[in-house]
Design a protein around this motif. Structure first.
Motif, short mmCIF file in Angstrom:
data_model
loop_
_atom_site.label_atom_id
_atom_site.label_comp_id
_atom_site.label_asym_id
_atom_site.label_seq_id
_atom_site.Cartn_x
_atom_site.Cartn_y
_atom_site.Cartn_z
N MET A 26 0.80 -1.22 0.00
CA MET A 26 0.00 0.00 0.00
C MET A 26 0.84 1.27 0.00
SD MET A 26 -3.11 -0.59 -0.49
CE MET A 26 -2.43 -1.71 -1.70
N GLU A 27 2.14 1.11 0.06
CA GLU A 27 3.02 2.26 -0.17
C GLU A 27 3.54 2.27 -1.60
OE1 GLU A 27 5.99 1.77 2.80
OE2 GLU A 27 4.80 2.70 4.40
N PRO A 31 0.12 2.53 -4.74
CA PRO A 31 -0.44 3.87 -4.96
C PRO A 31 0.60 4.89 -5.40
CG PRO A 31 -1.29 2.93 -2.92
CD PRO A 31 -0.15 2.06 -3.37
N MET A 73 -4.84 1.02 -9.63
CA MET A 73 -4.61 1.48 -8.26
C MET A 73 -4.87 2.97 -8.07
SD MET A 73 -3.94 -1.24 -6.67
CE MET A 73 -3.52 -0.49 -5.11
N PHE A 84 -6.68 4.48 -4.98
CA PHE A 84 -6.00 4.44 -3.68
C PHE A 84 -5.13 5.67 -3.43
CE2 PHE A 84 -7.18 0.09 -4.35
CZ PHE A 84 -7.33 -0.46 -3.09
N MET A 107 -6.34 8.18 -0.75
CA MET A 107 -6.68 7.59 0.54
C MET A 107 -5.53 7.71 1.53
SD MET A 107 -8.51 3.98 -0.48
CE MET A 107 -9.85 3.88 -1.70
N LEU A 135 -3.21 6.12 4.55
CA LEU A 135 -2.64 4.77 4.61
C LEU A 135 -3.55 3.80 5.33
CD1 LEU A 135 -0.31 2.89 3.94
CD2 LEU A 135 0.82 3.63 6.06
N ARG A 181 -6.25 2.78 2.96
CA ARG A 181 -5.70 1.89 1.92
C ARG A 181 -5.58 0.47 2.44
NH1 ARG A 181 -0.38 5.26 -0.13
NH2 ARG A 181 -1.43 7.07 -1.03
N ASP A 182 -5.00 0.35 3.63
CA ASP A 182 -4.81 -0.98 4.22
C ASP A 182 -6.14 -1.70 4.39
OD1 ASP A 182 -2.04 -0.89 4.39
OD2 ASP A 182 -2.06 0.03 6.38
N TRP A 220 -7.68 -2.59 0.89
CA TRP A 220 -6.90 -3.64 0.22
C TRP A 220 -7.05 -4.97 0.94
CZ3 TRP A 220 -5.48 -4.21 -4.42
CH2 TRP A 220 -4.51 -5.14 -4.78
#
Length: 419
Positions: free
Chosen positions: A45-46, A49, A78, A81, A84, A86, A89-90, A93
């Motif tokens: 997620m880093e 996005p 993506m 995301f 969003m 973090l 996002r987590d 996802w």
């Protein structure tokens, strides 16, 4: 004085609903318990996005984010995301990964079950699910540990195979093409569709893949520079296949790495490609060639009918893992269908059942037990150094070959009796 105790008999539909509720309740508890570990290292997620943000601002992906080597269509997917935070996002996802994993498991069960002449009973299905989960639990968790998107790609592949088994060629071709646009390895299904004369599915595959792959260029083309898809072909896809290797700014597939579980990775652990390049390339070509001959022969002799798609799809998923320049643990979630198919066929196998169970046990030992926390880090490193996961996957081909040959003999015998 006697007391009669009347037993309460619930309607069948209510008992079914209660059983389903218990299953989903357990899944929900397990998902909630695992979530803190999922967000502990939010690498996916880093990274994902960030690449999408590069796309949004019209920057070349390989320049803006050199570590992002996936097809540009995945960066496009993506985009939602990017704005969003973090934590959101987590959470999103995690839900997507969980839904894709459950969907892949259910689709594997459905496709594998269609390979049988008669469907499994309810008790048999429960045991099938138990053993399939036992064989693949570690591979599923690897997807969550890395916040990978392999489960999403797998569910797209399985949707395509399910549609193909239901004689829906357009849906099959579109779903397989989207999987290939997200991650290049499912491109291996295109020659299969052509060989098996699924021409409508193949044509749809080509059109959808081209549209999806070029969509980032159509909407976010970098001004005055090369396109996203052509850059990815020239700097990632082509060099990984040996086409102009000097054009790759980030050669992530080169060198010995115990975490690369493909045929190339296994050979790299035994031959130093930097000092013995010609020997390495010769051995790699020979091993890849032998593997393709075996799998290609099994696919060629496999009958063109819906019941054979489970075995065909399993063989192609194994080929995706073995022929990829770099295959990590999370990619091995693709073994869901091969495991499910072999378990289902073994359930009704009256002739080579013992062989099948031995093959599955060896595969489980090499793929799961050899790289488990219970055996310790030192043994895991030793197992990976000796390509245990690769060997555990290749051994499955033994049982697949036996099943295909036996099916051919039965068809030949039936044809002679009819004649």
């Amino acid at each position: 004085m006697s007391v009669a105790v009347a037993s309460v008999h619930l309607p069948d539909n209510l008992r079914t609903h209660l059983r389903h509720f218990r299953v989903w309740f357990v899944i929900g508890l397990a998902a909630a318990a695992y979530y803190p570990r999922f967000v502990k290292l939010p690498a996916g997620m880093e990274t994902y996005p960030q690449a999408a943000a590069c796309l949004w601002h019209g920057q070349l992906l390989q320049v803006c984010d050199p570590g992002f080597t996936y097809p540009p269509f995945f960066a496009f997917v993506m985009l939602p995301f990017v704005p969003m935070p973090l934590w959101l996002r987590d959470l999103v996802w995690y839900g997507i990964t969980l839904a894709a994993t459950i969907g892949a498991f259910k689709l594997s069960e459905t496709i594998g079950g269609r390979s049988l002449a008669a469907p499994l009973g309810r008790a048999e299905l429960s045991w099938l699910r138990f053993f399939a989960l036992l064989l693949s639990a570690k591979l599923i968790l690897a997807v969550f540990e890395n916040q990978a998107y392999d489960a999403v790609v797998l569910v797209a592949v399985l949707l395509g195979l399910a549609a193909l088994s239901e004689d829906r060629p357009l849906a099959a071709g579109a779903s397989l093409a989207l999987a290939a646009a997200l991650k290049a390895t499912p491109l291996i299904f295109l020659p299969y569709l052509l060989w098996k004369r699924h021409f409508a599915a193949a044509a749809t595959f080509v059109l959808v893949y081209a549209l999806a792959s070029l969509l980032p260029d159509l909407l976010f083309a970098p001004a005055g520079g090369p396109g996203y898809f052509s850059t990815w072909l020239g700097e990632v896809a082509g060099p990984s296949l040996g086409i102009n290797p000097a054009g790759a700014p980030f050669v992530f597939w080169d060198g010995a790495n115990i975490l690369y579980h493909s045929l190339r990775g296994a050979i790299s652990l035994n031959i130093d490609e930097s000092h013995h390049r010609n020997l390495f390339e010769a051995v790699l070509a020979s091993v890849d060639g032998c593997f393709m001959v075996v799998v290609g022969t099994l696919l060629a002799v496999s009958p063109r009918r819906p019941q054979a798609i489970a075995i065909d799809g399993s063989l192609l998923l194994i080929a995706m893992l073995m022929l990829s320049p770099m295959t990590s643990r999370s990619h091995y979630v693709a073994l869901l269908l091969p495991y499910m198919t072999l378990l289902a066929l073994n359930w009704r196998d009256q002739y080579t059942g013992r062989l099948g169970r031995a093959v599955l046990l060896i595969s489980f030992t090499l793929v799961t037990l050899a790289g488990n926390d219970a055996v310790g880090q030192a043994f895991t490193v030793w197992a990976y150094r000796h390509s245990a996961m690769v060997l555990g996957t290749l051994v499955l081909l033994i049982y697949f070959a036996v099943l295909v040959v036996r099916e051919l003999r039965e068809e030949h015998s039936t044809a002679l009796q009819t004649y």
